[in-house]
Design an enzyme around this catalytic site. Structure first.
Site, mmCIF file in Angstrom:
data_model
loop_
_atom_site.group_PDB
_atom_site.id
_atom_site.type_symbol
_atom_site.label_atom_id
_atom_site.label_comp_id
_atom_site.label_asym_id
_atom_site.label_seq_id
_atom_site.Cartn_x
_atom_site.Cartn_y
_atom_site.Cartn_z
ATOM 1 C CG HIS A 1 -28.122 -13.074 26.773
ATOM 2 N ND1 HIS A 1 -28.508 -12.728 26.418
ATOM 3 C CD2 HIS A 1 -27.707 -11.900 28.205
ATOM 4 C CE1 HIS A 1 -28.683 -11.306 26.863
ATOM 5 N NE2 HIS A 1 -27.785 -11.048 27.024
ATOM 6 C CG HIS B 1 -2.401 -1.161 1.410
ATOM 7 N ND1 HIS B 1 -1.237 -2.770 1.764
ATOM 8 C CD2 HIS B 1 -2.857 -1.034 1.226
ATOM 9 C CE1 HIS B 1 -2.597 -3.552 1.799
ATOM 10 N NE2 HIS B 1 -3.584 -2.798 0.671
ATOM 11 C CG HIS C 1 -5.922 1.698 -0.187
ATOM 12 N ND1 HIS C 1 -6.127 1.843 0.720
ATOM 13 C CD2 HIS C 1 -5.832 0.529 -0.709
ATOM 14 C CE1 HIS C 1 -6.100 0.935 1.525
ATOM 15 N NE2 HIS C 1 -6.581 -0.281 0.491
ATOM 16 C CD GLU D 1 -18.911 -5.735 25.333
ATOM 17 O OE1 GLU D 1 -19.462 -5.406 23.956
ATOM 18 O OE2 GLU D 1 -20.268 -6.058 25.950
HETATM 19 C C1 LIG Z 1 -11.150 -4.453 9.871
HETATM 20 C C2 LIG Z 1 -10.481 -4.894 8.824
HETATM 21 N N1 LIG Z 1 -11.295 -4.264 7.399
HETATM 22 C C3 LIG Z 1 -11.483 -3.807 5.963
HETATM 23 C C4 LIG Z 1 -9.967 -4.111 5.624
HETATM 24 C C5 LIG Z 1 -9.252 -4.438 4.816
HETATM 25 N N2 LIG Z 1 -9.172 -2.913 4.574
HETATM 26 C C6 LIG Z 1 -7.805 -2.355 4.249
HETATM 27 S S1 LIG Z 1 -7.640 -1.120 4.116
HETATM 28 C C7 LIG Z 1 -9.102 -0.734 3.735
HETATM 29 C C8 LIG Z 1 -9.777 0.526 3.710
HETATM 30 C C9 LIG Z 1 -9.274 1.301 4.653
HETATM 31 O O1 LIG Z 1 -9.283 2.653 4.121
HETATM 32 P P1 LIG Z 1 -8.523 4.147 4.584
HETATM 33 O O2 LIG Z 1 -8.330 3.592 5.672
HETATM 34 O O3 LIG Z 1 -9.682 5.800 4.512
HETATM 35 O O4 LIG Z 1 -6.801 3.979 3.880
HETATM 36 P P2 LIG Z 1 -6.460 4.556 3.062
HETATM 37 O O5 LIG Z 1 -6.885 4.611 2.017
HETATM 38 O O6 LIG Z 1 -6.574 6.540 3.086
HETATM 39 O O7 LIG Z 1 -4.731 4.705 3.419
HETATM 40 C C10 LIG Z 1 -10.157 -1.998 3.730
HETATM 41 C C11 LIG Z 1 -11.042 -1.583 3.921
HETATM 42 C C12 LIG Z 1 -9.389 -3.834 6.961
HETATM 43 N N3 LIG Z 1 -7.861 -3.866 7.004
HETATM 44 N N4 LIG Z 1 -9.497 -4.472 8.335
#
Ligand SMILES: Cc1ncc(C[n+]2csc(CCOP(=O)(O)OP(=O)(O)O)c2C)c(N)n1
Ligand SMILES: [Mg+2]
Length: 652
Positions: free
Chosen positions: A461, A27, A258, A399
């Site tokens: 529960h 990334h 990204h 939690e």
């Molecule tokens: C809990 C979770 N859900 C989905 C992902 C997959 N994922 C990685 S980065 C991303 C998008 C994140 O967007 P942002 O925080 O705006 O990052 P940017 O594109 O700006 O670097 C997703 C959906 C993940 N890593 N963790």
């Protein structure tokens, strides 16, 4: 940015771009966008010493947006951490490289926590900030006085855990917590406007945070704001408007920056645009030197701090030396002398009461179920907003954040956090529990109401498949003690497990003692052990855990009246049993042809012990709403039914 700082930031950008390109995965967008903010933070504010990544009073830098891992690796390499070499960066995302796809915690490396599941880092950071406040109160500002910076993206802030963690941080007034929000308005699917229209300012302010919006590429604004937060009275978010993939003519500001390599052609264009004439992975001497200078500034500060530390060293080390062993032995004797019918949650409270009398590094808490989880003892003092002299945290109904925060408390400096909720709500905490297991952290999850035995609250529960789920997490010990003695032994193991988190699954309902004689040895440490047998020669092995061990004893005795003899194996922890020597396991597992298991939960994790032909008594359906004895009957978990079915099995 002035020329020098621009160079420093571009060094991060190009290491990130080139490493992602070489790995052909990763990334680049986030490190390119946040390079300016990170440069100013590290150069002018962050308190750290690459020569001693574990310096107790260092500022914590947490990358919640873990996909931007190259930002962290670049910073660690450039500032001179031994943990990350240029070669490691060239090995980004390759087998066994410290530069893993997402940051993976390793002590003494500068990687403070494992991130990747978005939002987790925020909860960890709240734990770091809270640990700092607690320890500052105990040992003084000359020993503990640092900030926790967390870089979070749009994604982190969309995740539910961010709400829980930010809300608690605001409530507690964790003034040394600073979030650097990479507000680039882009995530994977495109502009965040596809899915979000939150008013961030209002959101943060409603939590009790300072909110400061800046241009994340404007040096002066970054510098000035970071200066301001040094004196903050509340947690602060600096919302940094940045451009994802900053410097890429065709991809910046779009989702295409990204999560994939920019490609050779585009990288050439970035080099041109940012006037970076150097080969991939070549950081010019002058720039590297400047970065190393940034890394060297902490040494002096640490030396100064060390003088203060040495004066209090003995007291601090005494606090962190765990003084459990005597306590457990004395208590075990007392329990046997005064046998009581108790719910194991109550047994747990008894033990905690004694432990917390002398061990101030144990930090308790519950997600609004203190009275039900029996986590709060008479020795606890509550941690309140701006007042951190206590040792008990009311996490509120949060939690997921509770478990992420506990990881932060444990990672910070050997505090021992435990937190309670109902076992069913391990479903709301599992992502954090999994990461604690992966990070090898000593965290204890006190999870009461561990089966249909909770009764009238009903199927919503009553945990059924939860034990099975939790047992499938590597390096997580799942304990289901059967009485007070076992609960005590399981607590002892949990506290001594420096590299594993533990779940204590505890009953709501009362349980008769199964251990009636004092044995010095910790029987639960074997994971499974023989509790009783009705004859020297036996034909059946009965495995059971927790509240069902009493049921197993009943079955065993019932069968004995018909001259069918058996042994009962109490199995408080399958994970520990798996680790025993083959001989021991053989003796437990293979004495008899016929085997059965009894546990009021899903049966799949018992098949490995009873074999294909054995019988597993449990529940593979949602529970029922009724008084608990009736539910046991409804699911065939009575000694009559089990004995009858067992007889049928051996007659076949
Ligand atoms: C809990 C979770 N859900 C989905 C992902 C997959 N994922 C990685 S980065 C991303 C998008 C994140 O967007 P942002 O925080 O705006 O990052 P940017 O594109 O700006 O670097 C997703 C959906 C993940 N890593 N963790
Ligand atoms: Mg984004």
């Amino acid at each position: 940015m002035n020329k020098q700082n621009r160079d420093l930031a571009n060094a991060i950008r190009f290491l990130s771009i080139d490493a992602v390109e070489k790995a052909n995965s990763g990334h680049p967008g986030m490190p390119m966008g946040m390079a300016d903010v990170a440069t100013i933070l590290f150069k002018y504010y962050l308190k750290f010493n690459p020569k001693n990544p574990n310096w107790t009073n260092r500022d914590r830098f947490v990358l919640s947006a873990g996909h931007g891992s190259m930002l962290l690796y670049s910073l660690l390499y450039l500032t001179g951490y031994q943990s990350i070499s240029l070669n490691d960066i060239k090995n980004f995302r390759q087998l066994n490289s410290i530069c893993a796809g997402h940051p993976e915690y390793e002590k003494n490396t500068g990687i403070e926590t494992t991130t990747g599941p978005l939002g987790q880092g925020i909860a960890n950071a709240v734990g770091f900030a809270l640990a700092e406040e607690i320890l500052k109160k105990r040992f003084g500002k000359d020993i503990f006085d640092h900030k926790t910076y967390v870089v979070a993206g749009d994604g982190c802030l969309m995740e539910g855990i961010s709400h829980e963690a930010l809300s608690l941080a605001g409530h507690l007034k964790l003034k040394n917590l600073v979030m650097l929000f990479d507000n680039n308005s882009i995530s994977i699917d495109g502009p965040t406007s596809l899915a979000v229209s939150d008013n961030f300012k209002k959101r943060f302010e409603s939590y009790g945070w300072n909110y400061i919006g800046i241009n994340g590429h404007n040096e002066k604004q970054i510098f000035k704001t970071l200066k301001k937060v040094q004196k903050a009275k509340k947690p602060t978010v600096i919302s940094c408007k940045t451009t994802i993939g900053y410097g890429s003519p065709n991809k910046s500001g779009t989702a295409s920056a990204h999560g994939s390599p920019l490609g050779k052609e585009e990288i050439n264009l970035v080099r041109k645009k940012l006037k970076w004439k150097h080969e991939p992975f070549k950081i010019p001497e002058k720039i590297l030197k400047e970065w190393r200078k940034v890394g060297n500034k902490g040494l002096k500060e640490e030396m100064k701090w060390k003088k203060n530390y040495n004066k209090k060293k003995n007291v601090i080390e005494k606090t962190f030396s765990n003084k459990f062993e005597n306590i457990f032995e004395i208590e075990k004797q007392k329990v046997i002398k005064n046998l009581e019918t108790l719910a194991t949650r109550k047994s747990s409270e008894k033990i905690l009461t004694i432990l917390t009398e002398t061990n101030s590094n144990i930090i308790g808490g519950s997600a609004d179920l203190s009275g039900s989880n029996n986590t709060k003892t008479n020795n606890h003092k509550i941690i309140k907003p701006g007042d951190f002299k206590g040792n008990y945290i009311h996490y509120g109904v949060r939690e997921h954040a509770m478990c992420g925060i506990m990881s932060g408390l444990a990672l910070h400096s050997s505090l021992i956090p435990y937190g309670g909720t109902f076992l069913i709500f391990s479903d709301y905490s599992k992502p954090s529990m999994r990461l604690a297991a992966f990070m090898k952290q000593r965290v204890v999850y006190v999870m009461s109401h561990d089966s249909i035995g909770l009764g009238e609250d009903g199927p919503t529960h009553q945990p059924v498949e939860q034990l099975s789920h939790l047992r499938s997490i590597p390096n997580l010990n799942v304990f289901r003690p059967a009485d007070t003695t076992e609960t005590l032994e399981c607590w002892q193991i949990a506290l001594n497990s420096l590299n594993s988190p533990s779940v204590l699954a505890l009953t709501r309902q009362k349980i008769n003692p199964i251990r009636k004689e004092f044995i010095k040895e910790n029987k639960c440490s074997f994971g499974a052990y023989e509790l009783s047998r009705t004859n020297q020669e036996i034909g059946i092995t009965i495995f059971a855990s927790g509240s069902e061990v009493n049921l197993a004893l009943e079955v065993s005795h019932k069968l004995a009246t018909e001259n069918i003899y058996s042994k009962v194996i109490s199995v408080p922890c399958q994970e520990l049993f798996e680790k025993q020597l083959t001989n021991y396991k053989e003796k437990i597992l293979n004495e008899t042809k016929f085997k059965i298991s009894i546990e009021a939960g899903s049966t799949d994790c018992w098949r490995k012990y009873v074999g294909e032909k054995g019988l597993t008594f449990g529940i593979n359906d949602f529970g029922k709403s009724a008084p608990y004895k009736e539910i046991y009957k409804h699911f065939g978990l009575t000694s009559e039914i089990i004995a009858q079915k067992t007889k049928k099995m051996i007659k076949k």
